[in-house]
Design a protein around this motif. Sequence first.
Motif, short mmCIF file in Angstrom:
data_model
loop_
_atom_site.label_atom_id
_atom_site.label_comp_id
_atom_site.label_asym_id
_atom_site.label_seq_id
_atom_site.Cartn_x
_atom_site.Cartn_y
_atom_site.Cartn_z
N ASN A 8 0.83 -1.21 0.00
CA ASN A 8 0.00 0.00 0.00
C ASN A 8 0.87 1.26 0.00
O ASN A 8 0.53 2.25 -0.67
CB ASN A 8 -0.95 0.01 1.21
N GLN A 9 1.99 1.21 0.72
CA GLN A 9 2.86 2.38 0.76
C GLN A 9 3.46 2.66 -0.62
O GLN A 9 3.56 3.81 -1.05
CB GLN A 9 3.98 2.16 1.80
N LEU A 10 3.80 1.58 -1.33
CA LEU A 10 4.35 1.71 -2.68
C LEU A 10 3.35 2.44 -3.59
O LEU A 10 3.71 3.33 -4.36
CB LEU A 10 4.65 0.31 -3.22
N ILE A 11 2.07 2.04 -3.47
CA ILE A 11 1.04 2.66 -4.31
C ILE A 11 0.86 4.13 -3.90
O ILE A 11 0.71 5.01 -4.76
CB ILE A 11 -0.30 1.89 -4.20
N LYS A 12 0.88 4.39 -2.60
CA LYS A 12 0.76 5.78 -2.13
C LYS A 12 1.92 6.63 -2.65
O LYS A 12 1.74 7.78 -3.03
CB LYS A 12 0.72 5.83 -0.59
N TYR A 231 -8.06 -10.36 -5.21
CA TYR A 231 -7.40 -9.06 -5.12
C TYR A 231 -8.04 -8.14 -6.15
O TYR A 231 -7.97 -8.41 -7.35
CB TYR A 231 -5.90 -9.21 -5.38
N LEU A 232 -8.70 -7.10 -5.67
CA LEU A 232 -9.42 -6.19 -6.57
C LEU A 232 -8.52 -5.07 -7.06
O LEU A 232 -8.00 -4.30 -6.25
CB LEU A 232 -10.61 -5.56 -5.85
N VAL A 233 -8.35 -4.98 -8.37
CA VAL A 233 -7.60 -3.86 -8.95
C VAL A 233 -8.44 -3.25 -10.07
O VAL A 233 -9.55 -3.69 -10.35
CB VAL A 233 -6.19 -4.30 -9.46
N GLY A 234 -7.91 -2.19 -10.73
CA GLY A 234 -8.66 -1.51 -11.78
C GLY A 234 -9.50 -0.38 -11.19
O GLY A 234 -9.87 -0.41 -10.01
N GLY A 235 -9.78 0.62 -12.01
CA GLY A 235 -10.45 1.84 -11.55
C GLY A 235 -11.81 1.60 -10.91
O GLY A 235 -12.17 2.24 -9.91
N THR A 236 -12.59 0.67 -11.47
CA THR A 236 -13.94 0.45 -10.92
C THR A 236 -13.89 -0.14 -9.51
O THR A 236 -14.82 0.05 -8.72
CB THR A 236 -14.76 -0.42 -11.91
N ALA A 255 -9.50 -8.66 -0.94
CA ALA A 255 -8.50 -7.67 -0.52
C ALA A 255 -8.45 -6.57 -1.57
O ALA A 255 -8.37 -6.86 -2.77
CB ALA A 255 -7.14 -8.34 -0.40
N ARG A 256 -8.56 -5.33 -1.09
CA ARG A 256 -8.49 -4.21 -2.02
C ARG A 256 -7.35 -3.29 -1.61
O ARG A 256 -7.34 -2.76 -0.51
CB ARG A 256 -9.80 -3.43 -2.04
N PRO A 257 -6.39 -3.08 -2.50
CA PRO A 257 -5.26 -2.21 -2.16
C PRO A 257 -5.68 -0.74 -2.15
O PRO A 257 -6.75 -0.40 -2.65
CB PRO A 257 -4.27 -2.47 -3.30
N HIS A 258 -4.81 0.09 -1.67
CA HIS A 258 -4.98 1.53 -1.79
C HIS A 258 -5.00 1.88 -3.28
O HIS A 258 -4.20 1.36 -4.05
CB HIS A 258 -3.80 2.24 -1.10
N ASN A 259 -5.88 2.74 -3.71
CA ASN A 259 -6.04 3.17 -5.12
C ASN A 259 -5.79 2.07 -6.16
O ASN A 259 -4.76 2.05 -6.85
CB ASN A 259 -5.15 4.38 -5.42
N PRO A 260 -6.77 1.17 -6.30
CA PRO A 260 -6.62 0.02 -7.21
C PRO A 260 -6.32 0.42 -8.66
O PRO A 260 -5.76 -0.37 -9.42
CB PRO A 260 -7.99 -0.67 -7.14
N LEU A 261 -6.70 1.64 -9.04
CA LEU A 261 -6.48 2.12 -10.41
C LEU A 261 -4.99 2.17 -10.77
O LEU A 261 -4.62 2.05 -11.94
CB LEU A 261 -7.10 3.53 -10.53
N LEU A 262 -4.15 2.35 -9.74
CA LEU A 262 -2.72 2.56 -10.01
C LEU A 262 -1.87 1.30 -9.93
O LEU A 262 -0.68 1.33 -10.23
CB LEU A 262 -2.16 3.61 -9.02
#
Length: 287
Positions: A8-12, A231-236, A255-262
């Motif tokens: 999550n920190q990497l995405i942030k 693992y949910l990713v993608g903008g939606t 599991a949904r990461p921080h800002n899945p769009l990125l």
Amino acid sequence: MTISESSNQLIKDFEAALNLDGHPHSGQPLFAGVDLGTAYIVTAVVDSRGTPLAGALTRSRASIRDGLVLDYVGSITILRQQVEMLRRSGFPLQLASAAFPPGTTGKNAQAFGNVLQAVGLDVAGLTDEPTAASLVLDIDEGAVVDIGGGTTGISVIQNGEVVYTADEPTGGIHVDLVLAGHYRIDEHEAESIKTDSVRQAEIFPLIQPVFQKMASIVKQHLQGYPVKTLYLVGGTSCFPGIERVMEAETGLTVARPHNPLLVTPLGIALSCLKENAVELRAETEGK
Ligand SMILES: Nc1ncnc2c1ncn2[C@@H]1O[C@H](COP(=O)(O)OP(=O)(O)OP(=O)(O)O)[C@@H](O)[C@H]1O
Ligand SMILES: [Mg+2]
């Protein structure tokens, strides 16, 4: 399993770098990843340690409804602007990887690399989107569900390898259509309402059936696979509450990461770094 704090920190960090809050690079090698989606084109730039340095995000005009998975000419125009903007900002990109949607093969997959070449980038490699996402999520088991603009990609990962993949025509555009019909507005306005955090609770009951349908499609595909975590990713996947619908319909841990769009774009940049690290090692070992 949830998403690790370091993922999550990497995405942030990438999110912050996207706004060019980072420091212009000082001569170190750069590794880029380009996600040529139908809704957004996203470029991510990392250094040799995989730290996000910069990025660019642009709405794309490719229309999945026109049967286009990749709008070649439109993508080149947008990517060229992104690369120029990043170079002006002090990030002289040269090496980049691209990714293709799960299940894309042969010339269709190659086309994603051709877009990079057309803007003068050197293509370090081509990867599939779920593998790229798994690098950021740091997982080698589970299902990556990528709910984008036009499609939902479902990929099962076992021992770090994609063992099953499907791409279904359901995504953010279908959510927009439901809202457009309900409020008698156009899709553009529907998209604004959908992404307005103030209105998301109000519209949730309207679009819940779309999420339920997506979840039932995901569930069907996963039959026969010993998947425990989605693992949910993608903008939606950014939409608050979609994870609960997925959990309820599939009975799996979601599991949904921080800002899945990125996630996928960042993963493509990490894959570019990984490819190059392998090449450098091979060169050194060959000496
Ligand atoms: N905060 C948000 N809440 C809900 N939906 C969002 C949010 N932000 C973006 N979206 C939606 O995410 C979709 C784009 O996601 P993404 O960038 O993953 O798709 P894409 O990769 O371009 O498309 P595809 O994978 O279908 O080719 C759009 O439909 C957009 O409306
Ligand atoms: Mg996508």
